[in-house]
Design an enzyme around this catalytic site. Structure first.
Site, PDB file in Angstrom:
ATOM      1  N   CYS A 194       0.849  -1.063   0.051  1.00  0.00           N
ATOM      2  CA  CYS A 194       0.150  -0.014   0.038  1.00  0.00           C
ATOM      3  C   CYS A 194       0.766   1.268  -0.109  1.00  0.00           C
ATOM      4  CB  CYS A 194      -0.968   0.023   1.247  1.00  0.00           C
ATOM      5  SG  CYS A 194      -1.843  -1.350   1.645  1.00  0.00           S
ATOM      6  N   ASP A 221      -5.501   2.007   5.455  1.00  0.00           N
ATOM      7  CA  ASP A 221      -6.543   2.568   6.134  1.00  0.00           C
ATOM      8  C   ASP A 221      -6.519   3.490   6.899  1.00  0.00           C
ATOM      9  OD1 ASP A 221      -9.096   2.602   7.271  1.00  0.00           O
ATOM     10  OD2 ASP A 221      -8.673   0.769   8.650  1.00  0.00           O
ATOM     11  N   CYS A 268      -5.668  -1.840  -0.767  1.00  0.00           N
ATOM     12  CA  CYS A 268      -6.643  -3.001  -1.088  1.00  0.00           C
ATOM     13  C   CYS A 268      -7.640  -2.493  -2.156  1.00  0.00           C
ATOM     14  CB  CYS A 268      -7.090  -3.588   0.198  1.00  0.00           C
ATOM     15  SG  CYS A 268      -6.001  -4.210   1.115  1.00  0.00           S
ATOM     16  N   SER A 275     -11.576  -5.995   9.214  1.00  0.00           N
ATOM     17  CA  SER A 275     -11.476  -5.505   7.845  1.00  0.00           C
ATOM     18  C   SER A 275     -12.562  -5.123   7.109  1.00  0.00           C
ATOM     19  CB  SER A 275     -10.207  -6.460   7.400  1.00  0.00           C
ATOM     20  OG  SER A 275     -10.002  -6.053   6.031  1.00  0.00           O
TER      21      SER A 275
END
Length: 563
Positions: free
Chosen positions: A51, A125, A196, A472
Site C-alpha cells: 500500500c 486504512d 486494497c 477488515s
C-alpha cells in the site's frame, strides 16, 4: 485585501530569531524562497507494505508540484502499519493506534515548523483518517491525496483480490479448496503497489474523503500505477496554492452536511465499518456533533447502490474504467442522497465539482439503476440494546433478512474462532462472541482471520459474529463490531456465556442479550476486573487515553468529555 500565503511560516523566516534562517540557507533556499509558503507533505513511510511502497515517490512529485506553483513542499514521515501483514498476531494491536500517531505526528511537525499548510497522503486504512484528524485539529489549509488502488491480480483467467486470498485460505482450511490452488491465488492476488482494491477500509475512506470534500475529484479512483496518478500529484501544488489563496480551512469543509454526505456514501458503496469509526473521530476533532445515532438514521434510508467486493465482485479499477469516483458521487447526488451545497477543497461546492460529470455508462455493472438498488437499505446498520448500550456497528451482506437470533459461543482470541471452524465446532445458528479485544484491552485490532473463517459456504450468512474489536473491510458475512462499552471496560459483552440467546434486528436498531436482568447483575458481581497490562509502550500510552468506540477512539486527553 491580498491573502498572505506564508501566513504562518513568515513568523520563522522573517521573525525575530534570524538564526533560524541558517538552516534554510543550508537547504539551498534563497532570500526569495523565504517569502514562499511552506507546505508539509505527510508521508506514511513503509516500504515493507504494498500500500505504501510508492509513498515517498508520490511525495516527491507533490513537492515538485509545489515548487512549480511557487510554494515550498517538505515531505516528512509518519508511522505506518500494514493492516494486512499485521493480521492474526500482536502486530494487529498497532493498527488503530497508528491512526492517532499519524494525527499527532502531523500536528506536531506542521505546527512546530510553522508550515502554512498540510498535504497528507492516503495509502492504507489509517493514513487518510490520521491526516484528516490533524487537519481538523490544526485548521490549517490543506488537502489529502490518495496513493491509489492496487490493480487486481489474475488467477485462471479471472480477477482476484485480497478478498480471494482470505476466502481461499478459509476454504482450504476446511477442505473446500486444495492448498495448492489457495497458494496460487495468494501468489497472484497482489501484483504491485496500491491499497486494497475492493470496497475495504482503504477505498471506503478514499471515497469518503472526496464525498466530505477534503480530497479533490478523481483522487480516490486513479490506480497507483496509472500515469494519471503521477500527474495528479504534480497538480496538487497548484491545488494547494488555490486553497491558500482562498484561505479555505478544514473546518469550512467539515460541516454537519459534509459528514452526512460521507456517511451516505460509505453506506451506498457497501463500505467498511472502519469508515464509521473514522467519521466519528474526525467529527470530534472538527467540533461537529455527529454520532452513531445520526449514522443510524442515514444507514436506514440509504440503499446499496454498488456491487463492489466484498458484497459483489468488482473493484476500484472498475470504477476508474467507467469514469471514476465523481461518476459515482454524481449518481448519488442525483438520487438525492447527497447535499451538493457543501464546500470542497477545490474552492467549489460538491455540486459544482460534479456539474460536468456524465452518468454511469449504460453497459456497466458496478452501479445499479437509480430505481433498482442492490438492496433497499445499507449493509451497515447501527444497533443499541442491553448488549451494546452505546452502540454496535453491523455489516451484514450475506443475510437475506435483517434479523437473526442464535446461541452464543464465546472466545477471547481470534485464532480460536478459526480453529473452532476447522474442527466443525461452529454450526449454523451460532453467534460467535469475540471479546477483550477493544481499544483499552488490545488496541482494537482487526480480526479478519476470525471473520474470514466464518465465510466458508456452510456458515456464510448462517452464523453471526459480535465483537468489541474491528474487522477488515475485506470481511463479509453477518458481523457486529465496535460493541461499546468493550469487555475490558465492563461492557455487557463481558457477561455473555456460552449458550445465551442473542438477537438483533437491524432495521429496528436493536441488539438483545436474552438473559434476565437479575442474572446479569449476579454475573457482573462475580466478574473479575480487567487487569492485563499491555506489554508494549505504545499500547500503554494508547490504552491510557483511548476513548470507547462510539466516540471514535479519540484521545480523552484532548477530548475529556469522551472519557
Amino acid at each position: 485585501m491580498t491573502t498572505l500565503l506564508n501566513w504562518n511560516s513568515r513568523r520563522l523566516t522573517r521573525g525575530w530569531q534570524r538564526g533560524i534562517n541558517a538552516f534554510y540557507y543550508g537547504l539551498g533556499l534563497t532570500d526569495d524562497d523565504l517569502d514562499k509558503a511552506q507546505i508539509g507533505i505527510g508521508v506514511p513511510l513503509l516500504d515493507g507494505n504494498l500500500c505504501n511502497v510508492h509513498a515517498y515517490e508520490l511525495a516527491t512529485r507533490i513537492a515538485q508540484g509545489c515548487r512549480e506553483a511557487g510554494l515550498l513542499g517538505f515531505p516528512f514521515g509518519v508511522p505506518a502499519v500494514s493492516d494486512n501483514i499485521t493480521q492474526g498476531h500482536e502486530g494487529g494491536n498497532a493498527s488503530l493506534p497508528s491512526r492517532n500517531m499519524i494525527a499527532n505526528g502531523a500536528e506536531c511537525v506542521v505546527s512546530a515548523h510553522g508550515y502554512d499548510g498540510l498535504i497528507g497522503l492516503h495509502h492504507c486504512d489509517k493514513n487518510g483518517p490520521g491526516f484528516a484528524m490533524a487537519l481538523a485539529r490544526l485548521n490549517y489549509p490543506g488537502l489529502i491525496v490518495n496513493g491509489g488502488t492496487i490493480m487486481p491480480g489474475c488467477h485462471d483467467g479471472r480477477d482476484v483480490t485480497i478478498l480471494d486470498v482470505y476466502d481461499a485460505q478459509a476454504a482450504a482450511s476446511v477442505g473446500a479448496m486444495s492448498q495448492d490452488e489457495a497458494g496460487r491465488i495468494i501468489r497472484a492476488a497482489c501484483p504491485g503497489p496500491g491499497g486494497c482494491g475492493i470496497a475495504a477500509s482503504f477505498n471506503t475512506w478514499g471515497i469518503a474523503l472526496e464525498a466530505i470534500g477534503l480530497s479533490l475529484p478523481f483522487t480516490s479512483s486513479i490506480p497507483a500505477v496509472d500515469d494519471a496518478k503521477q500527474q495528479e500529484c504534480l497538480a496538487a501544488g497548484a491545488a494547494m496554492r488555490n486553497v491558500l489563496e482562498r484561505n479555505i480551512r478544514p473546518r469550512d469543509v467539515l460541516t454537519r452536511p459534509a459528514f452526512e454526505n460521507a456517511a451516505a456514501t460509505i453506506a451506498a458503496i457497501g463500505g467498511s465499518t472502519n469508515g464509521v469509526l473514522h467519521l466519528l473521530a474526525l467529527a470530534r476533532e472538527a467540533g461537529v456533533a455527529f454520532s452513531l445515532r445520526d449514522m443510524q438514521a442515514i444507514f436506514r434510508r440509504t440503499p446499496v447502490c454498488c456491487s463492489f467486493a466484498p458484497r459483489g465482485k468488482l473493484t476500484m479499477v472498475d470504477l476508474h474504467r467507467i469514469g471514476g469516483t465523481p461518476v459515482l458521487l454524481k449518481y448519488l447526488l442525483q438520487a438525492g442522497l447527497l447535499d451538493g451545497g457543501c464546500l470542497t477543497v477545490s474552492g467549489r461546492t460538491l455540486a459544482e465539482d460534479l456539474a460536468g460529470v456524465p452518468a454511469p455508462p449504460p453497459d456497466q455493472e458496478l452501479i445499479a439503476p437509480l430505481d433498482q438498488p442492490f438492496k433497499a437499505y445499507a449493509d451497515m446498520q447501527i444497533c443499541f440494546g442491553n448488549l451494546a448500550p452505546e452502540g454496535i456497528v453491523f455489516k451484514v451482506s450475506s443475510m437475506d433478512q435483517p434479523r437473526f437470533r442464535g446461541t452464543a459461543v464465546c472466545f477471547d482470541h481470534a485464532r480460536d474462532v478459526a480453529e473452532a471452524v476447522e474442527s466443525r465446532r461452529i454450526r449454523p445458528g451460532h453467534v460467535i462472541v469475540l471479546r477483550y479485544l477493544g481499544p483499552v484491552a488490545a488496541g482494537m485490532p482487526e480480526v479478519l482471520i476470525a471473520s474470514a473463517a466464518l465465510a466458508v459456504p456452510e456458515l456464510d450468512g448462517k452464523v453471526a459474529m459480535i465483537s468489541d474489536t474491528r474487522v477488515s473491510g475485506v470481511s463479509h458475512g453477518a458481523i457486529g463490531v465496535h460493541c461499546s462499552p468493550e469487555a475490558a471496560a465492563g461492557g455487557p459483552i463481558a457477561l455473555v456465556q456460552d449458550g445465551d440467546e442473542i438477537s438483533f434486528d437491524l432495521l429496528a436498531g436493536d441488539v438483545t442479550l436474552h438473559v434476565p436482568d437479575e442474572a446479569l447483575t449476579r454475573r457482573r458481581a462475580a466478574l473479575a476486573p480487567w487487569t492485563r497490562t499491555p506489554r508494549r509502550g505504545y499500547l500503554l500510552d494508547w490504552a491510557a487515553t483511548a476513548a470507547q468506540a462510539h466516540h471514535g477512539c479519540v484521545s480523552t486527553a484532548l477530548h475529556p468529555d469522551c472519557g
